[in-house]
Design an enzyme around this catalytic site. Structure first.
Site, short mmCIF file in Angstrom:
data_model
loop_
_atom_site.label_atom_id
_atom_site.label_comp_id
_atom_site.label_asym_id
_atom_site.label_seq_id
_atom_site.Cartn_x
_atom_site.Cartn_y
_atom_site.Cartn_z
N ASN A 8 51.62 36.70 15.58
CA ASN A 8 50.63 37.36 14.72
C ASN A 8 49.44 36.42 14.60
O ASN A 8 49.49 35.43 13.87
CB ASN A 8 51.25 37.65 13.35
CG ASN A 8 50.30 38.36 12.41
OD1 ASN A 8 49.16 38.68 12.78
ND2 ASN A 8 50.74 38.61 11.20
N ARG A 90 51.24 41.27 17.51
CA ARG A 90 50.86 42.24 16.49
C ARG A 90 49.34 42.43 16.55
O ARG A 90 48.58 41.46 16.49
CB ARG A 90 51.26 41.73 15.11
CG ARG A 90 50.86 42.70 14.01
CD ARG A 90 50.95 42.06 12.65
NE ARG A 90 50.46 42.97 11.62
CZ ARG A 90 49.96 42.59 10.46
NH1 ARG A 90 49.88 41.31 10.16
NH2 ARG A 90 49.54 43.47 9.58
N ASP A 147 49.51 48.03 14.35
CA ASP A 147 49.74 48.42 12.95
C ASP A 147 49.47 49.90 12.73
O ASP A 147 50.04 50.53 11.84
CB ASP A 147 48.82 47.63 12.02
CG ASP A 147 49.46 46.34 11.53
OD1 ASP A 147 50.49 45.95 12.09
OD2 ASP A 147 48.92 45.73 10.59
N ILE A 208 54.70 46.81 -0.68
CA ILE A 208 53.91 46.32 -1.81
C ILE A 208 53.89 44.79 -1.77
O ILE A 208 54.82 44.12 -2.22
CB ILE A 208 54.48 46.81 -3.16
CG1 ILE A 208 54.76 48.32 -3.13
CG2 ILE A 208 53.51 46.45 -4.28
CD1 ILE A 208 53.54 49.19 -3.00
N ASP A 282 47.73 36.74 -8.01
CA ASP A 282 49.19 36.63 -7.92
C ASP A 282 49.83 37.41 -9.07
O ASP A 282 49.58 37.13 -10.24
CB ASP A 282 49.60 35.16 -7.98
CG ASP A 282 51.06 34.94 -7.61
OD1 ASP A 282 51.92 35.64 -8.18
OD2 ASP A 282 51.33 34.08 -6.75
N GLU A 383 58.94 42.68 10.41
CA GLU A 383 58.03 43.18 11.43
C GLU A 383 58.25 42.51 12.78
O GLU A 383 58.14 43.14 13.83
CB GLU A 383 56.58 42.98 10.97
CG GLU A 383 56.22 43.85 9.77
CD GLU A 383 54.93 43.42 9.09
OE1 GLU A 383 53.92 44.11 9.27
OE2 GLU A 383 54.95 42.41 8.37
#
Length: 398
Positions: A8, A90, A147, A208, A282, A383
């Protein structure tokens, strides 16, 4: 044993996982950060918890990839380059060119380059990553995993915007979505957990994390998804606004006297939980402040949860119910209070989260009550493993 590496590449990073095949055991993983800056940072985890870290400049992706592969040999993870027989990349934007993962050739690389205008921060860097690996591993079986491909065949009624149709014809103005590899992975795992074919299920998958998207899955395919033309649309995220009235964007841009690019930057990096709370992107920081009486943080959490709730509710209507709601990614996997809050608010639909089952972090589990009409599943995403599965599927077809 042969090995497969899933890659990635970001604008200034390269992340990877190295798998032993066919066991699919992860033998090393890590990342190189701050590529193109004065000083970079490389970290590789391998063996039984060993870690290699180094600070040094990485002028470009090519030097980063060469360093990474050399380190795999220096650390004894592989003996020779040719042990790595496959590389999976990716790619963020596949547009309407790529409706599935593909074996990389010159034409594919050209198309990825052409699609850079849809993902200017990602596609160029990912293309650099492809070229860098090809230079060092020219004989490896190379695959691009997009994606957007999972969402590319969603019904036009969900893919298109209510704007002049010629915008779609001329400029590709449509919903492309994101996190497709994650949604595919957790959907396939959900089918296994439920003991039913994926094609027979109606699922709502909730990725999420810092970035967040929700997808309605029908007959094993993406039916609708919350992200849009870009990953800025949809639910409230860590620093991204999610859905906003375009007129408000134009109004505030005029008030601030800034360019379109600067406005998009604000919506991408200064909005969401960070913008609402004026404290942190965060979730844990915002929750802690809310618990100590910070009203603005309380409001930020209410908005965050409510946007997720609205999308799940609308997808329950679109699908005509669901067999399961799946939570994954950073917040979805680790925040039991968030899952409980969403489940409680969906009780009308027959959703019921069992507090004891839900008292878990990052572990694959059915967290719904025994009498729930709609299952709630916690499935950590993977993934990289999905990329490996795509490589093996395409190898068999080659």
């Amino acid at each position: 044993m042969s090995k497969t590496i899933a890659v990635n590449a970001g604008s200034s990073t390269v992340k990877f996982k190295l798998f032993d095949m066919p066991s699919e055991e992860v033998v090393a993983e890590g990342n190189i950060e701050r590529i193109g800056m004065d000083m970079g940072h490389a970290k590789i985890k391998y063996g039984d918890g060993q870690v290699s870290e180094e600070e040094k400049p990485f002028p470009n992706h090519g030097t980063a990839v060469s360093y990474l592969l050399d380190q795999l040999i220096n650390l004894g993870i592989v003996k020779e380059y040719h042990e790595i027989t496959a590389v999976g990349h990716r790619i963020v934007a596949g547009g309407e060119f790529f409706k599935d993962s593909v074996v990389i050739d010159d034409d594919v690389m050209q198309k990825i380059d052409e699609l850079a205008e849809y993902a200017p921060l990602h596609n160029p860097a990912e293309l650099q990553g492809i070229k860098a690996f090809k230079r060092v591993l020219p004989d490896a079986f190379a695959v691009a995993v997009f994606d957007t491909s999972f969402h590319s065949n969603m019904p036009e009624m969900n893919a298109l915007y209510s704007v002049p149709y010629e915008w779609y014809e001329k400029y590709g103005a449509r919903k492309y979505g994101a996190h497709g590899t994650s949604h595919r992975y957790v959907a396939s795992r959900a089918a296994e957990m439920l003991g039913k074919p994926l094609e027979d299920l109606k699922l709502i998958t909730c990725h999420i994390g810092a970035g967040a998207s929700i997808t309605a899955i029908k007959n094993g395919k993406s039916f609708d998804t919350s992200m849009g033309f870009s990953p800025l649309a949809g639910v409230t995220m860590a620093t991204r606004s999610g859905d906003v009235d375009p007129s408000l964007v134009a109004f505030v841009q005029s008030k601030l006297g800034i360019s379109s690019e600067e406005m998009i930057e604000l919506l991408n990096h200064k909005s969401g939980l960070l913008g609402l709370s004026e404290l942190s992107a965060d979730m844990r920081d915002v929750q802690a402040a809310a618990e100590h009486g910070n009203k603005q943080c309380e409001l930020a959490l209410e908005i965050y949860e409510n946007r997720v709730l609205k999308y799940i509710g609308s997808y329950l209507a679109e699908l005509g119910g669901a067999d399961a709601i799946v939570f994954t990614a950073g917040v979805g996997e680790n925040d039991k209070e968030f899952r409980q809050a969403i489940g409680d608010k969906l009780a009308y639909f027959g959703v019921k989260v069992d507090p004891e089952k839900n008292d878990v972090r990052g572990e694959e589990r059915d967290v719904s009550a025994d009498d729930a009409k709609i299952k709630v599943l916690l499935i950590p995403t993977n993934e990289e493993l999905m990329i490996v599965h795509d490589i093996e599927r395409l190898r068999k077809q080659a």
